[in-house]
Scaffold this active site. Sequence first.
Site, PDB file in Angstrom:
ATOM      1  N   GLY A  49       9.408   4.001   1.987  1.00  0.00           N
ATOM      2  CA  GLY A  49       9.536   2.592   1.649  1.00  0.00           C
ATOM      3  C   GLY A  49       8.153   2.003   1.432  1.00  0.00           C
ATOM      4  O   GLY A  49       7.154   2.558   1.905  1.00  0.00           O
ATOM      5  N   GLN A  54       1.890  -4.601   0.933  1.00  0.00           N
ATOM      6  CA  GLN A  54       1.103  -3.387   1.145  1.00  0.00           C
ATOM      7  C   GLN A  54       0.288  -2.998  -0.088  1.00  0.00           C
ATOM      8  O   GLN A  54      -0.623  -2.180   0.007  1.00  0.00           O
ATOM      9  CB  GLN A  54       2.019  -2.214   1.514  1.00  0.00           C
ATOM     10  CG  GLN A  54       2.662  -2.378   2.873  1.00  0.00           C
ATOM     11  CD  GLN A  54       3.434  -1.141   3.227  1.00  0.00           C
ATOM     12  OE1 GLN A  54       4.581  -0.983   2.827  1.00  0.00           O
ATOM     13  NE2 GLN A  54       2.808  -0.229   3.959  1.00  0.00           N
ATOM     14  N   CYS A 101       3.372   4.147   8.933  1.00  0.00           N
ATOM     15  CA  CYS A 101       3.205   3.113   7.918  1.00  0.00           C
ATOM     16  C   CYS A 101       1.998   3.468   7.052  1.00  0.00           C
ATOM     17  O   CYS A 101       0.957   3.842   7.590  1.00  0.00           O
ATOM     18  CB  CYS A 101       2.994   1.766   8.606  1.00  0.00           C
ATOM     19  SG  CYS A 101       2.796   0.398   7.463  1.00  0.00           S
ATOM     20  N   LEU A 102       2.160   3.350   5.745  1.00  0.00           N
ATOM     21  CA  LEU A 102       1.048   3.680   4.838  1.00  0.00           C
ATOM     22  C   LEU A 102      -0.139   2.738   5.054  1.00  0.00           C
ATOM     23  O   LEU A 102      -1.262   3.083   4.691  1.00  0.00           O
ATOM     24  CB  LEU A 102       1.507   3.612   3.379  1.00  0.00           C
ATOM     25  CG  LEU A 102       2.643   4.575   2.995  1.00  0.00           C
ATOM     26  CD1 LEU A 102       2.956   4.454   1.510  1.00  0.00           C
ATOM     27  CD2 LEU A 102       2.290   6.008   3.358  1.00  0.00           C
ATOM     28  N   HIS A 143      11.754  -2.171   8.853  1.00  0.00           N
ATOM     29  CA  HIS A 143      10.306  -1.955   8.746  1.00  0.00           C
ATOM     30  C   HIS A 143       9.759  -2.662   7.503  1.00  0.00           C
ATOM     31  O   HIS A 143       8.745  -3.373   7.577  1.00  0.00           O
ATOM     32  CB  HIS A 143      10.025  -0.445   8.694  1.00  0.00           C
ATOM     33  CG  HIS A 143       8.594  -0.073   8.559  1.00  0.00           C
ATOM     34  ND1 HIS A 143       7.901   0.630   9.519  1.00  0.00           N
ATOM     35  CD2 HIS A 143       7.702  -0.304   7.557  1.00  0.00           C
ATOM     36  CE1 HIS A 143       6.644   0.798   9.120  1.00  0.00           C
ATOM     37  NE2 HIS A 143       6.507   0.255   7.926  1.00  0.00           N
ATOM     38  N   GLU A 144      10.430  -2.464   6.358  1.00  0.00           N
ATOM     39  CA  GLU A 144       9.932  -3.062   5.107  1.00  0.00           C
ATOM     40  C   GLU A 144      10.075  -4.588   5.128  1.00  0.00           C
ATOM     41  O   GLU A 144       9.169  -5.305   4.679  1.00  0.00           O
ATOM     42  CB  GLU A 144      10.657  -2.473   3.891  1.00  0.00           C
ATOM     43  CG  GLU A 144      10.500  -0.968   3.712  1.00  0.00           C
ATOM     44  CD  GLU A 144       9.074  -0.469   3.851  1.00  0.00           C
ATOM     45  OE1 GLU A 144       8.124  -1.199   3.497  1.00  0.00           O
ATOM     46  OE2 GLU A 144       8.897   0.656   4.357  1.00  0.00           O
ATOM     47  N   HIS A 147       7.327  -6.392   6.934  1.00  0.00           N
ATOM     48  CA  HIS A 147       6.084  -6.578   6.171  1.00  0.00           C
ATOM     49  C   HIS A 147       6.084  -7.912   5.427  1.00  0.00           C
ATOM     50  O   HIS A 147       5.034  -8.503   5.206  1.00  0.00           O
ATOM     51  CB  HIS A 147       5.924  -5.454   5.140  1.00  0.00           C
ATOM     52  CG  HIS A 147       5.312  -4.193   5.681  1.00  0.00           C
ATOM     53  ND1 HIS A 147       4.080  -4.156   6.276  1.00  0.00           N
ATOM     54  CD2 HIS A 147       5.772  -2.921   5.710  1.00  0.00           C
ATOM     55  CE1 HIS A 147       3.796  -2.909   6.647  1.00  0.00           C
ATOM     56  NE2 HIS A 147       4.804  -2.136   6.322  1.00  0.00           N
TER      57      HIS A 147
HETATM   58 ZN   LIG Z   1       4.835  -0.123   6.653  1.00  0.00          ZN
END
Ligand SMILES: [Zn+2]
Length: 178
Positions: A49, A54, A101-102, A143-144, A147
């Site tokens: 995701g 991000q 997480c990226l 999670h997304e 953000h």
């Molecule tokens: Zn993330």
Amino acid sequence: MSILKVARIAHPVLRSSAKPLPKEAFRDRLFQKLIDDMRETMYEYEGVGLAAPQVHEGLRLAVIELPAKDERSEAEVPFMVLVNPVVTPLGDEQEDGWEGCLSIPDLRGMVPRLKRLKLDALDRDGKPFSLEAVDFFARVIQHECDHLDGNVYVDLMKDMRTLTFIKEFEDHVHRDEE
Ligand SMILES: [Zn+2]
């Protein structure tokens, strides 16, 4: 298509509340390109995701795809676009699970999440859709969507001692769980 630069924590865009997309956005060629670029970026970094903040865009937009080969998910989820998503809990059951997480590279941590939820969002054409999700899919959605409100998974960790680097996770934690 382009691979976008991923913001890492401490960049203010990750701590800001993202803006809802207006109706006109869906016809905007640049908005459609952003979605394609986010897809490409998610594949490049092997994420499941990615949220617009991000990639330095403060918009209520995220993409998700759970490949069939991903051992964490019970079922494959084809590429999907979430615009202006709203999450509604279905029950209050919580479940602990590992997240990465990226924007917080190389780390994993144990995070409690709602087990079951309802998602209401618009697709990339502005068409509303609604679905129910459980387990890992529900986790990725939460999670997304976090953000988009300036939150990251470490904010929700109950036990910071579970924070681990991916290599050490593979060497020690994951192995012990099997
Ligand atoms: Zn993330």
